[in-house]
Design a protein around this motif. Sequence first.
Motif, PDB file in Angstrom:
ATOM      1  N   LYS A   4      16.125  27.504  31.046  1.00 53.73           N
ATOM      2  CA  LYS A   4      15.308  28.436  30.007  1.00 53.73           C
ATOM      3  C   LYS A   4      14.604  26.913  29.107  1.00 53.73           C
ATOM      4  CE  LYS A   4      18.180  32.293  30.406  1.00 53.73           C
ATOM      5  NZ  LYS A   4      18.476  33.743  30.283  1.00 53.73           N
ATOM      6  N   ALA A   5      13.537  27.479  28.198  1.00 57.62           N
ATOM      7  CA  ALA A   5      13.476  26.899  27.697  1.00 57.62           C
ATOM      8  C   ALA A   5      13.518  27.541  25.775  1.00 57.62           C
ATOM      9  CB  ALA A   5      11.331  26.876  27.535  1.00 57.62           C
ATOM     10  N   LYS A   6      13.491  27.301  24.936  1.00 61.33           N
ATOM     11  CA  LYS A   6      13.580  27.719  23.773  1.00 61.33           C
ATOM     12  C   LYS A   6      12.482  27.594  22.772  1.00 61.33           C
ATOM     13  CE  LYS A   6      17.914  24.903  23.587  1.00 61.33           C
ATOM     14  NZ  LYS A   6      19.677  23.658  22.908  1.00 61.33           N
ATOM     15  N   ASP A  28      12.858  36.461  28.460  1.00 66.64           N
ATOM     16  CA  ASP A  28      14.541  36.129  29.176  1.00 66.64           C
ATOM     17  C   ASP A  28      14.187  34.102  28.800  1.00 66.64           C
ATOM     18  OD1 ASP A  28      16.937  35.748  30.698  1.00 66.64           O
ATOM     19  OD2 ASP A  28      16.175  35.379  32.407  1.00 66.64           O
ATOM     20  N   GLN A  29      14.085  33.673  27.874  1.00 69.36           N
ATOM     21  CA  GLN A  29      14.513  32.490  27.030  1.00 69.36           C
ATOM     22  C   GLN A  29      15.625  32.120  26.064  1.00 69.36           C
ATOM     23  OE1 GLN A  29      12.966  29.969  29.098  1.00 69.36           O
ATOM     24  NE2 GLN A  29      11.697  32.001  30.019  1.00 69.36           N
ATOM     25  N   THR A  30      15.212  30.970  25.546  1.00 70.74           N
ATOM     26  CA  THR A  30      16.568  31.085  25.029  1.00 70.74           C
ATOM     27  C   THR A  30      15.789  30.921  23.071  1.00 70.74           C
ATOM     28  OG1 THR A  30      17.868  29.379  26.661  1.00 70.74           O
ATOM     29  CG2 THR A  30      18.558  29.483  23.407  1.00 70.74           C
ATOM     30  N   SER A 120       4.706  33.584  26.212  1.00 67.52           N
ATOM     31  CA  SER A 120       4.430  33.182  27.868  1.00 67.52           C
ATOM     32  C   SER A 120       3.401  32.221  28.215  1.00 67.52           C
ATOM     33  CB  SER A 120       4.597  34.372  28.507  1.00 67.52           C
ATOM     34  OG  SER A 120       3.304  34.891  28.438  1.00 67.52           O
ATOM     35  N   VAL A 123       5.240  28.755  26.725  1.00 64.10           N
ATOM     36  CA  VAL A 123       6.752  28.846  27.564  1.00 64.10           C
ATOM     37  C   VAL A 123       6.333  28.184  28.954  1.00 64.10           C
ATOM     38  CG1 VAL A 123       8.251  29.955  28.739  1.00 64.10           C
ATOM     39  CG2 VAL A 123       8.143  30.535  25.963  1.00 64.10           C
ATOM     40  N   GLU A 124       5.494  28.570  29.542  1.00 60.99           N
ATOM     41  CA  GLU A 124       4.619  28.000  30.840  1.00 60.99           C
ATOM     42  C   GLU A 124       4.179  27.037  31.005  1.00 60.99           C
ATOM     43  OE1 GLU A 124       3.118  30.686  35.021  1.00 60.99           O
ATOM     44  OE2 GLU A 124       2.639  31.699  32.791  1.00 60.99           O
ATOM     45  N   MET A 127       7.455  24.727  31.076  1.00 60.39           N
ATOM     46  CA  MET A 127       7.580  24.479  32.116  1.00 60.39           C
ATOM     47  C   MET A 127       7.282  23.626  32.667  1.00 60.39           C
ATOM     48  SD  MET A 127      10.916  26.223  31.930  1.00 60.39           S
ATOM     49  CE  MET A 127      11.756  27.966  31.040  1.00 60.39           C
TER      50      MET A 127
END
Length: 226
Positions: A4-6, A28-30, A120, A123-124, A127
Motif C-alpha cells: 500500500k502507498a503511504k 485503502d492506503q496507509t 487517488s 497514489v496511482e 504505484m
Amino acid sequence: MVQKAKILLVDDRPENLLALEAILSALDQTLVRASSGEEALKALLTDDFAVILLDVQMPGMDGFETAAHIKRRERTRDIPIIFLTAINHGPHHTFRGYAAGAVDYISKPFDPWVLRAKVSVFVELYMKNCQLREQAALLRLQLEGGDRSATGESKEPAGLLAELSARLAAVEEQAEALSKQLDDESADAAAVATAAHLERKLTGLRRALDALEPGAGDTSPVSSSN
C-alpha cells in the motif's frame, strides 16, 4: 502482494486529521498522521510517501516553511504536496503556496469527493513508479548477470527477457489507461506532467530492454563484393 502507498496528513488539529482519514479511508492506503511540521519532517526521514496533505496554518513551523524544507531534501523533493487552508487571502496567498512547491491548493471546506479523486491520482502514479523501479531493478540484474531464480538457479537470458518484457507491458498498459483518464477528466497540470514523466521513463526502459534482444545490436549493413 502489492504494498500500500503511504499518505502523509499534516494538521495541528486532531479533528481535521480525523476528517481527512474518514475521507481518504476509501482509498485503502496507509494514512500517516503528523500534528506539526516538525513531526512531518521526521516521518519523511524514514518512510516514502505518495502524496502529502499539508495544512497551511499551523503554530510554529507553518505549511509554507514545512514545504520549503521538504523541497530542499533530495529524498523528498519530488513528493506531491497538496496545501489545505481554512482561510483565503487572495491570489498572493495562493501564489505563495505554489511557489513553495505545492501541486494543488485547496480551501476549506472542500468537497470530499474532489479531494479523494485528486489524492487517488497521485497514489496511482506513485504505484506505477514503484512498478517501474522494480522492472528497472530486474533489468539491471540481468545486465550485471546476477539474477537468480527462487530455486537458486540462474535463469536463461531469453526467459528472463521475456518475463521482463511481459511485466513492463503490464505497467505500460496501466500507465496508458491512467493518461487517458487524466485527459478525460481535465486533471491538474501537475498530475498530467507527472504521468508524462512516467511514460518517458517507461519508453526509456522499453528501449533498453529491446536492445538486449538477440540480434538487436546487429544493425551493420551487408557489404557487397566488388
